[in-house]
Structure formats: C-alpha cells, structure tokens
Design a protein around this motif. Structure first.
Motif, mmCIF file in Angstrom:
data_model
loop_
_atom_site.group_PDB
_atom_site.id
_atom_site.type_symbol
_atom_site.label_atom_id
_atom_site.label_comp_id
_atom_site.label_asym_id
_atom_site.label_seq_id
_atom_site.Cartn_x
_atom_site.Cartn_y
_atom_site.Cartn_z
ATOM 1 N N ILE A 76 0.326 5.423 12.345
ATOM 2 C CA ILE A 76 1.242 5.201 11.210
ATOM 3 C C ILE A 76 2.655 4.938 11.714
ATOM 4 O O ILE A 76 3.362 4.069 11.199
ATOM 5 C CB ILE A 76 1.221 6.410 10.249
ATOM 6 N N GLY A 77 3.059 5.698 12.721
ATOM 7 C CA GLY A 77 4.391 5.500 13.287
ATOM 8 C C GLY A 77 5.426 6.463 12.764
ATOM 9 O O GLY A 77 6.596 6.400 13.149
ATOM 10 N N LYS A 78 5.025 7.381 11.904
ATOM 11 C CA LYS A 78 5.939 8.402 11.385
ATOM 12 C C LYS A 78 5.101 9.489 10.712
ATOM 13 O O LYS A 78 3.958 9.232 10.304
ATOM 14 C CB LYS A 78 6.918 7.798 10.375
ATOM 15 N N PRO A 79 5.648 10.705 10.584
ATOM 16 C CA PRO A 79 4.927 11.742 9.837
ATOM 17 C C PRO A 79 4.777 11.326 8.375
ATOM 18 O O PRO A 79 5.590 10.577 7.838
ATOM 19 C CB PRO A 79 5.841 12.969 9.966
ATOM 20 N N ILE A 80 3.716 11.797 7.746
ATOM 21 C CA ILE A 80 3.448 11.416 6.362
ATOM 22 C C ILE A 80 2.820 12.594 5.632
ATOM 23 O O ILE A 80 2.158 13.432 6.241
ATOM 24 C CB ILE A 80 2.516 10.184 6.317
ATOM 25 N N ASP A 81 3.064 12.697 4.333
ATOM 26 C CA ASP A 81 2.450 13.752 3.540
ATOM 27 C C ASP A 81 0.948 13.510 3.435
ATOM 28 O O ASP A 81 0.500 12.368 3.283
ATOM 29 C CB ASP A 81 3.041 13.787 2.126
ATOM 30 N N THR A 82 0.179 14.602 3.531
ATOM 31 C CA THR A 82 -1.264 14.501 3.359
ATOM 32 C C THR A 82 -1.722 15.485 2.291
ATOM 33 O O THR A 82 -1.119 16.544 2.106
ATOM 34 C CB THR A 82 -2.019 14.797 4.673
ATOM 35 N N ILE A 83 -2.779 15.114 1.597
ATOM 36 C CA ILE A 83 -3.385 15.974 0.582
ATOM 37 C C ILE A 83 -4.855 16.142 0.950
ATOM 38 O O ILE A 83 -5.586 15.158 1.059
ATOM 39 C CB ILE A 83 -3.261 15.373 -0.829
ATOM 40 N N PRO A 130 5.687 -0.258 4.373
ATOM 41 C CA PRO A 130 6.866 0.611 4.414
ATOM 42 C C PRO A 130 6.925 1.635 3.281
ATOM 43 O O PRO A 130 7.620 2.651 3.401
ATOM 44 C CB PRO A 130 8.040 -0.379 4.318
ATOM 45 N N ASN A 131 6.189 1.397 2.189
ATOM 46 C CA ASN A 131 6.199 2.347 1.068
ATOM 47 C C ASN A 131 4.998 3.283 1.071
ATOM 48 O O ASN A 131 4.805 4.055 0.125
ATOM 49 C CB ASN A 131 6.247 1.575 -0.266
ATOM 50 N N PHE A 132 4.199 3.220 2.121
ATOM 51 C CA PHE A 132 3.064 4.118 2.268
ATOM 52 C C PHE A 132 3.583 5.539 2.482
ATOM 53 O O PHE A 132 4.243 5.827 3.477
ATOM 54 C CB PHE A 132 2.208 3.658 3.448
ATOM 55 N N SER A 133 3.294 6.448 1.528
ATOM 56 C CA SER A 133 3.901 7.778 1.604
ATOM 57 C C SER A 133 2.913 8.927 1.482
ATOM 58 O O SER A 133 3.275 10.072 1.746
ATOM 59 C CB SER A 133 4.959 7.936 0.497
ATOM 60 N N VAL A 134 1.655 8.654 1.084
ATOM 61 C CA VAL A 134 0.692 9.735 0.884
ATOM 62 C C VAL A 134 -0.676 9.337 1.436
ATOM 63 O O VAL A 134 -1.172 8.255 1.134
ATOM 64 C CB VAL A 134 0.513 10.080 -0.617
ATOM 65 N N MET A 135 -1.257 10.223 2.226
ATOM 66 C CA MET A 135 -2.623 10.019 2.692
ATOM 67 C C MET A 135 -3.482 11.157 2.150
ATOM 68 O O MET A 135 -3.167 12.341 2.351
ATOM 69 C CB MET A 135 -2.701 9.989 4.216
ATOM 70 N N VAL A 136 -4.540 10.813 1.444
ATOM 71 C CA VAL A 136 -5.468 11.796 0.883
ATOM 72 C C VAL A 136 -6.699 11.815 1.775
ATOM 73 O O VAL A 136 -7.273 10.766 2.064
ATOM 74 C CB VAL A 136 -5.848 11.433 -0.567
ATOM 75 N N GLN A 137 -7.099 13.017 2.213
ATOM 76 C CA GLN A 137 -8.211 13.089 3.167
ATOM 77 C C GLN A 137 -9.055 14.319 2.901
ATOM 78 O O GLN A 137 -8.627 15.271 2.265
ATOM 79 C CB GLN A 137 -7.669 13.080 4.603
ATOM 80 N N GLY A 138 -10.282 14.258 3.407
ATOM 81 C CA GLY A 138 -11.200 15.382 3.271
ATOM 82 C C GLY A 138 -12.503 15.045 3.965
ATOM 83 O O GLY A 138 -12.668 13.980 4.547
ATOM 84 N N GLY A 139 -13.443 15.962 3.896
ATOM 85 C CA GLY A 139 -14.756 15.732 4.493
ATOM 86 C C GLY A 139 -14.912 16.314 5.881
ATOM 87 O O GLY A 139 -15.999 16.738 6.261
ATOM 88 N N MET A 149 0.841 -1.190 0.000
ATOM 89 C CA MET A 149 0.000 0.000 0.000
ATOM 90 C C MET A 149 0.880 1.246 0.000
ATOM 91 O O MET A 149 1.738 1.412 0.866
ATOM 92 C CB MET A 149 -0.921 0.015 1.224
ATOM 93 N N THR A 150 0.639 2.133 -0.968
ATOM 94 C CA THR A 150 1.449 3.349 -1.082
ATOM 95 C C THR A 150 0.625 4.619 -0.897
ATOM 96 O O THR A 150 1.159 5.661 -0.530
ATOM 97 C CB THR A 150 2.156 3.405 -2.441
ATOM 98 N N LEU A 151 -0.678 4.559 -1.172
ATOM 99 C CA LEU A 151 -1.570 5.704 -0.979
ATOM 100 C C LEU A 151 -2.868 5.211 -0.361
ATOM 101 O O LEU A 151 -3.450 4.224 -0.822
ATOM 102 C CB LEU A 151 -1.844 6.406 -2.308
ATOM 103 N N ILE A 152 -3.314 5.900 0.696
ATOM 104 C CA ILE A 152 -4.569 5.569 1.368
ATOM 105 C C ILE A 152 -5.401 6.840 1.449
ATOM 106 O O ILE A 152 -4.890 7.911 1.800
ATOM 107 C CB ILE A 152 -4.306 4.992 2.774
ATOM 108 N N SER A 153 -6.674 6.727 1.098
ATOM 109 C CA SER A 153 -7.522 7.908 1.009
ATOM 110 C C SER A 153 -8.869 7.647 1.665
ATOM 111 O O SER A 153 -9.410 6.547 1.581
ATOM 112 C CB SER A 153 -7.741 8.273 -0.471
ATOM 113 N N GLY A 154 -9.410 8.676 2.325
ATOM 114 C CA GLY A 154 -10.724 8.558 2.938
ATOM 115 C C GLY A 154 -10.959 9.639 3.971
ATOM 116 O O GLY A 154 -10.097 10.492 4.216
#
Length: 498
Positions: free
Chosen positions: A261-268, A238-247, A208-213
């Motif tokens: 997550i266990g570490k800071p991550i980029d969010t959109i 380990p390759n999860f690098s972007v979380m897309v969120q809204g709502g 999993m590299t991008l998770i959104s919701g």
C-alpha cells in the motif's frame, strides 16, 4: 461532502447507539434468543426428535441435544434436499451456502429468511461503527470492492445454492450498487487467475476507497496492480482509506500488505462463516471483535481441554472468562443446533464481550503429544520475523516422524519474500518462541524427543500453485496453517526452493 457520506452519518449514529446498548444487555439478549429458538424449533422435525417441548434452560438443552458437526446433520439436510418442510427450521431455507469441508466434502449450510439479516447487517454495522469512531465517511462516495466467490447460483433440491459471498452479493443495497466493483460479469468468472486479471482491468483507473477480502488474496490483487502500474497502491488509489479483512489472522500478512500500500491504513476485521456472522471489529482502539450477541444466534462455549470428553463442559455467555480457549458452538434461526463450527475463540474482554479467533479445532499438531495450535504457531513466527526483519508470504507446518535413526521434528514450509541470511538462526528463533508459548513442545525439546524444527523454503508463488492444484485458488479459501499429517507437506515438497 457528497450525498452518500452525508446521509451515512445520522444512520451510523443511530445504529452505533443500538450496538452500544446491546453491549450492556448481551447476556439477557442471549437468554431471550435461546427461548425464541426453542419455541420455534419445537415445531420442526429436529425439535420433535430432541424433545424441545421439555426444554426450559440451556442445561436441559445440553442434556437432550448433543454437540454435532456437519456429518451428523446430513440426514436432516438430505430431507430438506428432498423438498420436505419444517425439518431444521420452519418452512424451507431460502438458500444453501455451499462450502468445502475438511472431512465432509461439500457442505450445504441452510440460510433462512430469519437468518439472512445476520449475514447482511453485520458487515454494515462494522462499517457504521468505524464511521462513528473515526469520522471517516468519505469512503462511502468512492468505489468499493469485495474479493469474493461467484454470485452464480445453482439449485439443490429446488433451493438456490452457492458460495456465501456470492449469495450476499445478491443482497448489496441498491444505493451501493453504483459503488460496487468488480462488475457482475467479472464476479461470475470461476477461474481465479482469469478473474483477477479482469478485476485489475476494471479497478486500476477507478477511485477505490474501500477494499475487502481475505488477506492473501488481497495481496495477490495488490501484486497484480503493482505489476501492471509500477506504483504503490496508495499512489494508484490516493483515497483508499479502509481495508476490511477476515478469514485468517491478519498479522502474518500485515507487513507485506502495508508495504504494498505504501502507508499505514485503517483495517476492520470480520468473523463471518457460512453458518453465521459471529463477530466484527467495532473499534480501532480496542483489541478483538465484538461478539454478535443479538442476531439470531445462541452461543455455547466448550473449554478446549474438555472437548474430547463424553460430556464436555458447555458454558453460556455469562460463564466465560478472559484468556480461556473455547470451541465455539452455535444454535441459530438458520436451523443449526449445538453445531460445532470448528473454530476456537478466546475472550479478550467480557465488558463488552470481545473475542479473537485462536484457531481451528482440526488444525493442530499433536503427533508427539505437544498439541500446538494455530495461535501459538502464528505468534512464534511473528516473534521471529519481528526480531530478524525477515518477511514471509505464507507458511504451513507438518510433523516429520523419524522412521529409524534420528529424531522427529516439526517441518515448517515457508514462502519467504527474501530468504534469511541465516536459515538455521531463523529456525531457532521460531523454535525458541514456540517453546515459550507451548510447555509441552518445550518439554519434548528439553527431553531430546524432538529436535529443533526444520524449515523447507518454498519457491515464489508455491502456495498459490498448491492451492490451484487442489482447486482452492482465490475466493474464501485459506491455506491450513497446521496439519497433523503429511498430506499438504508431500505436495509442497515438490515446490521447495532450489
């Protein structure tokens, strides 16, 4: 470098340049969209009812087309359901987006052939801007997930109908289909808890590299993954690098999500709705989301303090200022005209036009004349948690009106990750922060009309139980943060921490 991430780079650069150009022409683009909408709308039943043939300017439009919510549109929607054409837009909608209204029951929002690109392309543009700014394209080669509603569609008046997220699922580009999780069969499961179990089973061993919701539902997904694996999300993926969120506002959920997550991550951040995709985060470096000014939607902005007037002030994009709280009004190529979507926004920049969502028009507390809005309540609880280190999972607020003796107050229902050592001190910290944000609330406390807010701690997963009880667990549903009555409060009282 794999093929998808390799091919994404030139396309991302091309789209990014178009978006940058659009930042400079936003006002002109809005004026052009207005003229196009009026020209096309003039051929519809709605346009003829409202003398579109005489409209030359937004001022003319404001005189002839009053602000409407969904209830006022239902006569036109009903005609579409009857199979009639050219009612709100040319022809018929290609979809109805089915959504639950606060006062309207089920709403059927038209999506047309002309408006569907707005819903499909905006999320894509957000990802492409992120790629250009950060250089991170690798996530395009891994598995992507959007925690969404079912893609199963029914027919209403012969028109395919379903949740917006389910409709959009049918338009995922073919080149991303092999990356997309969960499976179509799992996505069709209506029961959220059953669906979540299947999603975890299908994704726990994937790259999993991008998770959104929506953040609270993403957190539930993370909780279930950790429960099954005993690992942090970054260890599992380990390759999860972007979380897309809204709502909803991300900030109240941020601390726990990052801990999971266990570490800071980029969010959109995205600002989608059934009525249109209004804005997206175009930069990791700048605050707010870029308003979608060239995507078939014409915007008007009503200063919230004039909203109750018989003739509220209706501003166009060129007239807005930073820091003012506006009700967002849209007219679009979906056939919505001067439509009040129910959200309030603030501009954090006018060069370019970037916004934050400040709340919902119907989600406020003014039982005592204080008119506390969502933005203020969220800022107050964030200030209190930052000062005390207390972590929360969810909250909502309702007024308590004293019937006889004693003073009235705001009652905060909070699901804590760990209970505060001193609940009264934590309540005081929220109260103090809210008083600095809202002068009317401050005056009511000073004047001994209200007493300091009280906290009712809710048991673990109490909000989940409440949402399940009202049939709104998972998908795109959100817990209202503020209510002006005790409907939600009454249900949550039975779920308080003992």
């Amino acid at each position: 470098m794999k093929i998808k991430s390799f091919l994404a780079k030139p396309f991302a650069n091309y789209i990014y340049k178009q978006i940058k150009k659009g930042m400079a022409t936003a006002v002109a683009d809005q004026e052009q969209i207005f003229q196009q909408l009026i020209k096309n709308g003039g051929k519809t039943v709605f346009g003829k009812d409202h003398q579109f043939d005489t409209i030359k300017t937004p001022a003319d439009f404001a005189k002839l087309v009053p602000i409407r919510d969904y209830e006022a549109f239902t006569p036109y929607i009903n005609k579409i359901k009857e199979g009639k054409h050219n009612i709100l837009w040319k022809g018929q909608p290609i979809y109805f987006a089915k959504t639950s209204g606060t006062t309207s029951g089920v709403k059927y929002i038209p999506i047309t052939k002309d408006s569907i690109p707005n819903h499909i392309n905006t999320a894509r543009n957000a990802l492409l801007c992120y790629m250009v700014e950060t250089g991170n394209t690798k996530f395009a080669d891994g598995k992507l997930i959007f925690l969404s509603g079912s893609p199963t569609l029914e027919r209403v008046g012969g028109i395919p109908t379903g949740r917006l997220s389910g409709i959009v699922n049918h338009h995922v580009p073919k080149y991303l289909r092999s990356n997309q999780l969960p499976s179509y069969e799992t996505n069709c499961i209506e029961d959220w808890e059953e669906k979540l179990e299947k999603i975890v089973d299908e994704t726990i061993n994937e790259n999993m590299t991008l998770i959104s919701g929506i953040p609270p539902w993403v957190q539930m997904y993370f909780d279930k993954l950790q429960e099954k694996s005993g690992k942090k999300i970054s260890e599992l993926f380990p390759n999860f690098s972007v979380m897309v969120q809204g709502g909803v506002n991300y900030e109240p959920y941020k601390a726990k999500l990052i801990e999971s997550i266990g570490k800071p991550i980029d969010t959109i951040e995205l600002f989608p709705a059934s009525e249109g995709f209004f804005a997206f985060q175009d930069s990791q470096k700048e605050k707010g989301m870029l308003l979608n000014t060239n995507s078939g939607i014409f915007y008007e902005f009503i200063p919230v303090n004039t909203l109750g007037n018989e003739q509220p002030t209706r501003l166009t994009l060129k007239d807005v200022v930073v820091g003012e709280n506006y009700a967002l009004i849209i007219s679009s190529n979906a056939g919505l005209w001067a439509y009040n979507i129910g959200d309030t926004v603030k501009f954090v920049s006018t060069n370019p036009y970037r916004i934050i969502v400040s709340g919902r028009i119907k989600h406020f507390i003014s039982a005592f004349g204080e008119h506390v809005i969502v933005e203020e309540a969220e800022a107050a609880i964030l200030a209190a948690t930052a000062a005390t280190g207390v972590r929360i999972n969810e909250f909502t607020v309702a007024p308590y009106v004293a019937a006889d003796k004693g003073k009235s107050y705001h009652e905060w229902f909070i699901e804590f990750e760990d209970l505060p050592l001193n609940m009264e001190a934590f309540a005081q910290a929220i109260d103090d922060a809210l008083r600095t944000k809202n002068v009317y609330y401050d005056d009511l406390i000073k004047g001994n009309i209200l007493q300091v807010l009280k906290i009712t701690p809710i048991q673990k997963d109490g909000f989940k139980q409440y949402m399940k009880s009202v049939g709104k667990l998972g998908g795109q549903n959100k817990v209202p943060k503020l209510s002006n009555d005790r409907t939600i409060a009454s249900a949550l009282t039975a779920l308080k921490y003992v």
